[in-house]
Each structure stands twice: as C-alpha cells, then as structure tokens.
Scaffold this motif. Structure first.
Motif, PDB file in Angstrom:
ATOM      1  N   GLU A 140      48.615 -12.225  45.894  1.00 52.94           N
ATOM      2  CA  GLU A 140      48.628 -12.897  44.587  1.00 52.94           C
ATOM      3  C   GLU A 140      49.206 -11.939  43.563  1.00 52.94           C
ATOM      4  O   GLU A 140      49.092 -10.724  43.713  1.00 52.94           O
ATOM      5  N   LYS A 141      49.805 -12.498  42.516  1.00 51.39           N
ATOM      6  CA  LYS A 141      50.303 -11.626  41.447  1.00 51.39           C
ATOM      7  C   LYS A 141      49.136 -11.183  40.557  1.00 51.39           C
ATOM      8  O   LYS A 141      48.121 -11.878  40.439  1.00 51.39           O
ATOM      9  N   VAL A 142      49.294 -10.012  39.983  1.00 43.46           N
ATOM     10  CA  VAL A 142      48.332  -9.483  39.015  1.00 43.46           C
ATOM     11  C   VAL A 142      49.103  -9.286  37.724  1.00 43.46           C
ATOM     12  O   VAL A 142      50.171  -8.661  37.720  1.00 43.46           O
ATOM     13  N   ASP A 146      44.827  -7.957  33.558  1.00 40.35           N
ATOM     14  CA  ASP A 146      43.850  -8.466  34.529  1.00 40.35           C
ATOM     15  C   ASP A 146      42.966  -7.318  35.009  1.00 40.35           C
ATOM     16  O   ASP A 146      43.425  -6.189  35.173  1.00 40.35           O
ATOM     17  N   ASP A 147      41.709  -7.613  35.266  1.00 40.38           N
ATOM     18  CA  ASP A 147      40.783  -6.629  35.839  1.00 40.38           C
ATOM     19  C   ASP A 147      40.871  -6.694  37.356  1.00 40.38           C
ATOM     20  O   ASP A 147      40.782  -7.786  37.936  1.00 40.38           O
ATOM     21  N   VAL A 148      41.047  -5.530  37.980  1.00 44.99           N
ATOM     22  CA  VAL A 148      41.098  -5.438  39.435  1.00 44.99           C
ATOM     23  C   VAL A 148      40.146  -4.333  39.904  1.00 44.99           C
ATOM     24  O   VAL A 148      39.735  -3.478  39.115  1.00 44.99           O
ATOM     25  N   GLU A 149      39.818  -4.362  41.185  1.00 41.80           N
ATOM     26  CA  GLU A 149      39.030  -3.293  41.796  1.00 41.80           C
ATOM     27  C   GLU A 149      39.565  -3.045  43.197  1.00 41.80           C
ATOM     28  O   GLU A 149      39.692  -3.976  43.995  1.00 41.80           O
ATOM     29  N   ALA A 150      39.879  -1.800  43.485  1.00 39.07           N
ATOM     30  CA  ALA A 150      40.340  -1.408  44.812  1.00 39.07           C
ATOM     31  C   ALA A 150      39.154  -0.900  45.619  1.00 39.07           C
ATOM     32  O   ALA A 150      38.357  -0.111  45.124  1.00 39.07           O
ATOM     33  N   VAL A 151      39.065  -1.362  46.865  1.00 35.28           N
ATOM     34  CA  VAL A 151      37.984  -0.961  47.763  1.00 35.28           C
ATOM     35  C   VAL A 151      38.607  -0.507  49.073  1.00 35.28           C
ATOM     36  O   VAL A 151      39.456  -1.199  49.640  1.00 35.28           O
ATOM     37  N   ALA A 152      38.183   0.659  49.546  1.00 30.74           N
ATOM     38  CA  ALA A 152      38.611   1.180  50.847  1.00 30.74           C
ATOM     39  C   ALA A 152      37.360   1.315  51.705  1.00 30.74           C
ATOM     40  O   ALA A 152      36.452   2.072  51.372  1.00 30.74           O
ATOM     41  N   THR A 153      37.313   0.567  52.805  1.00 29.57           N
ATOM     42  CA  THR A 153      36.142   0.534  53.673  1.00 29.57           C
ATOM     43  C   THR A 153      36.484   1.163  55.019  1.00 29.57           C
ATOM     44  O   THR A 153      37.461   0.755  55.651  1.00 29.57           O
ATOM     45  N   CYS A 168      42.387  -4.894  47.309  1.00 30.73           N
ATOM     46  CA  CYS A 168      42.348  -4.875  45.851  1.00 30.73           C
ATOM     47  C   CYS A 168      41.994  -6.292  45.419  1.00 30.73           C
ATOM     48  O   CYS A 168      42.681  -7.248  45.785  1.00 30.73           O
ATOM     49  N   TYR A 169      40.891  -6.398  44.686  1.00 31.77           N
ATOM     50  CA  TYR A 169      40.392  -7.702  44.253  1.00 31.77           C
ATOM     51  C   TYR A 169      40.737  -7.961  42.797  1.00 31.77           C
ATOM     52  O   TYR A 169      40.659  -7.067  41.962  1.00 31.77           O
ATOM     53  N   LEU A 170      41.059  -9.204  42.492  1.00 36.19           N
ATOM     54  CA  LEU A 170      41.109  -9.673  41.116  1.00 36.19           C
ATOM     55  C   LEU A 170      39.674  -9.984  40.736  1.00 36.19           C
ATOM     56  O   LEU A 170      38.954 -10.635  41.497  1.00 36.19           O
ATOM     57  N   LEU A 171      39.220  -9.492  39.602  1.00 39.92           N
ATOM     58  CA  LEU A 171      37.838  -9.689  39.188  1.00 39.92           C
ATOM     59  C   LEU A 171      37.713 -10.904  38.280  1.00 39.92           C
ATOM     60  O   LEU A 171      38.600 -11.188  37.469  1.00 39.92           O
ATOM     61  N   SER A 172      36.604 -11.593  38.416  1.00 34.62           N
ATOM     62  CA  SER A 172      36.342 -12.747  37.567  1.00 34.62           C
ATOM     63  C   SER A 172      35.929 -12.272  36.176  1.00 34.62           C
ATOM     64  O   SER A 172      35.734 -11.077  35.937  1.00 34.62           O
ATOM     65  N   ALA A 173      35.748 -13.205  35.275  1.00 33.41           N
ATOM     66  CA  ALA A 173      35.342 -12.872  33.902  1.00 33.41           C
ATOM     67  C   ALA A 173      33.983 -12.182  33.881  1.00 33.41           C
ATOM     68  O   ALA A 173      33.684 -11.413  32.970  1.00 33.41           O
ATOM     69  N   THR A 174      33.152 -12.413  34.909  1.00 31.99           N
ATOM     70  CA  THR A 174      31.836 -11.784  34.973  1.00 31.99           C
ATOM     71  C   THR A 174      31.874 -10.448  35.710  1.00 31.99           C
ATOM     72  O   THR A 174      30.834  -9.806  35.877  1.00 31.99           O
ATOM     73  N   GLY A 175      33.060 -10.038  36.192  1.00 28.90           N
ATOM     74  CA  GLY A 175      33.193  -8.766  36.897  1.00 28.90           C
ATOM     75  C   GLY A 175      32.987  -8.854  38.388  1.00 28.90           C
ATOM     76  O   GLY A 175      32.983  -7.832  39.076  1.00 28.90           O
ATOM     77  N   ASP A 176      32.812 -10.068  38.910  1.00 27.20           N
ATOM     78  CA  ASP A 176      32.646 -10.245  40.349  1.00 27.20           C
ATOM     79  C   ASP A 176      34.007 -10.230  41.037  1.00 27.20           C
ATOM     80  O   ASP A 176      35.023 -10.605  40.443  1.00 27.20           O
ATOM     81  N   ASP A 178      36.687 -11.723  42.728  1.00 26.88           N
ATOM     82  CA  ASP A 178      37.078 -13.125  42.802  1.00 26.88           C
ATOM     83  C   ASP A 178      37.919 -13.405  44.035  1.00 26.88           C
ATOM     84  O   ASP A 178      37.526 -14.161  44.907  1.00 26.88           O
ATOM     85  N   LYS A 179      39.088 -12.786  44.122  1.00 27.96           N
ATOM     86  CA  LYS A 179      39.950 -13.032  45.280  1.00 27.96           C
ATOM     87  C   LYS A 179      40.777 -11.786  45.576  1.00 27.96           C
ATOM     88  O   LYS A 179      41.129 -11.024  44.669  1.00 27.96           O
ATOM     89  N   PRO A 180      41.098 -11.575  46.854  1.00 29.52           N
ATOM     90  CA  PRO A 180      41.925 -10.420  47.210  1.00 29.52           C
ATOM     91  C   PRO A 180      43.371 -10.647  46.774  1.00 29.52           C
ATOM     92  O   PRO A 180      43.928 -11.711  47.001  1.00 29.52           O
ATOM     93  N   VAL A 181      43.956  -9.641  46.139  1.00 27.03           N
ATOM     94  CA  VAL A 181      45.351  -9.738  45.717  1.00 27.03           C
ATOM     95  C   VAL A 181      46.248  -8.822  46.549  1.00 27.03           C
ATOM     96  O   VAL A 181      47.432  -9.078  46.699  1.00 27.03           O
TER      97      VAL A 181
END
Length: 192
Positions: A140-142, A146-153, A168-176, A178-181
């Motif tokens: 997805e485009k960012v 936009d708020d994003v969060e990168a996670v390495a597991t 890397c996730y796009l974060l919702s308005a609540t900071g959750d 939302d969807k992987p970008v």
C-alpha cells in the motif's frame, strides 16, 4: 510473542549511558580516555555513577533474541522534509514523492525510505548488528504525514545469524496497527 520495546530493554543501563553522555556533552566533551578528575553523574533512576572516562560507563546487557521476539521503535511519521532529503540523496526524481497535486495534496513516501526502518529497528536494539539482506513487498502507499510502525520479528536464529519477518504497518487514528504496507524478510549478522 515477546515484544522488546526500547523503553523496557535494560532501562537502567541505557539510562546510565545516556545520562553519562549527556553530562559529558554539557561539560564540553568530557574527560580524556587517560583519566582526569572524577565526574559525578546522577541518572533518572536515582543511581549515581562516578566515571573518569567513557570506558567506565556501564554497558547494557545484550538483548536475548529468540524466535518470536518482536522489535519496534514505535510510531514514525515522515514529513515532506524527510522525503525531500531522501529523494535528494538518492536522486529519485519521481514526482509522486515531491508533487503535492496528487493523493489529496500529499506526496507518497518512497518505499525504500520505509524499508530503511527495518535495519534501523534491529540496529537500535542490537548495536553492531549488520543487515545482510532485505526483501520488501510494497502493498500500500504511505502518504507524507501518515503514522507507520516498523516491526522486525525473529523467525530463525542460528549462532550469529538471525532472520526477521519485517512488517511496516499503517497505524489507525487510535495508534493501532491497521494494515501492513511493507512486508518482507531480513537476514542479519549479530555481534559476538
């Protein structure tokens, strides 16, 4: 799944290091490696350290990376200035990154800039880690702002080599999350 967040990883040792470095900078660079007078330092956790040189600053204990350990630096928001600096350094002249006349007057954050969050995340948690390879799928485009969060597991670990599932996730308005970008895998060589 364990989540190792920078605020919880070896907090006391990290606070001591940051406090010591901050005090050294306030004093104009700090004492020489050969010695000098003791320097009193107080840390946010109430512990006071006396050091003569940087080698006396307590080191953080290494992070134990086991399969399932998730690393993150928390939310990140790229500004147009971030994107402009990145496109200038890379020579990326694609107008979708600089032209504000598309996507509700916002530019698209370059995928490579988003992917650069993965080595930054691993390196922030494991000082000295070398990023050997990275695959990335841009789902997805960012947009700028936009708020994003990168996670390495950690998905595999053998000796000094660790494989990470990267998202890397796009974060919702609540900071959750939302969807992987951006999704992919990274292979890292860990320090001794």
């Amino acid at each position: 799944m364990m989540c190792a967040h920078p605020r919880t990883l070896h907090l006391q040792a990290l606070e001591a290091q940051l406090c010591a470095l901050s005090a050294l900078m306030r004093r104009g660079g700090g004492p020489s490696p050969s010695g000098g007078g003791p320097l009193s330092l107080s840390c946010g956790n109430g512990v006071c350290h006396r050091v003569r040189n940087l080698s006396q600053i307590p080191a953080a204990e290494p992070l134990s990376l086991v399969v399932g350990t998730a690393l993150s630096l928390g939310p990140r928001k790229f500004t147009q200035q971030d994107v402009d600096a990145f496109t200038q350094v890379t020579g990326d002249a694609n107008p979708i990154h600089t032209d504000n006349h598309n996507y509700n007057h916002k530019a698209v954050v370059p995928g490579a800039l988003l992917s650069s969050l993965f080595p930054a995340t691993v390196g922030a948690h494991v000082a000295g880690a070398v990023h050997l390879s990275q695959t990335s799928k841009f789902r997805e485009k960012v947009l700028v702002g936009d708020d994003v969060e990168a996670v390495a597991t950690v998905s595999y670990r053998s000796g000094r080599r660790a494989k990470f599932d990267t998202t890397c996730y796009l974060l919702s308005a609540t900071g959750d999350r939302d969807k992987p970008v951006v999704t992919g895998e990274a292979l890292c060589l860990l320090p001794v």
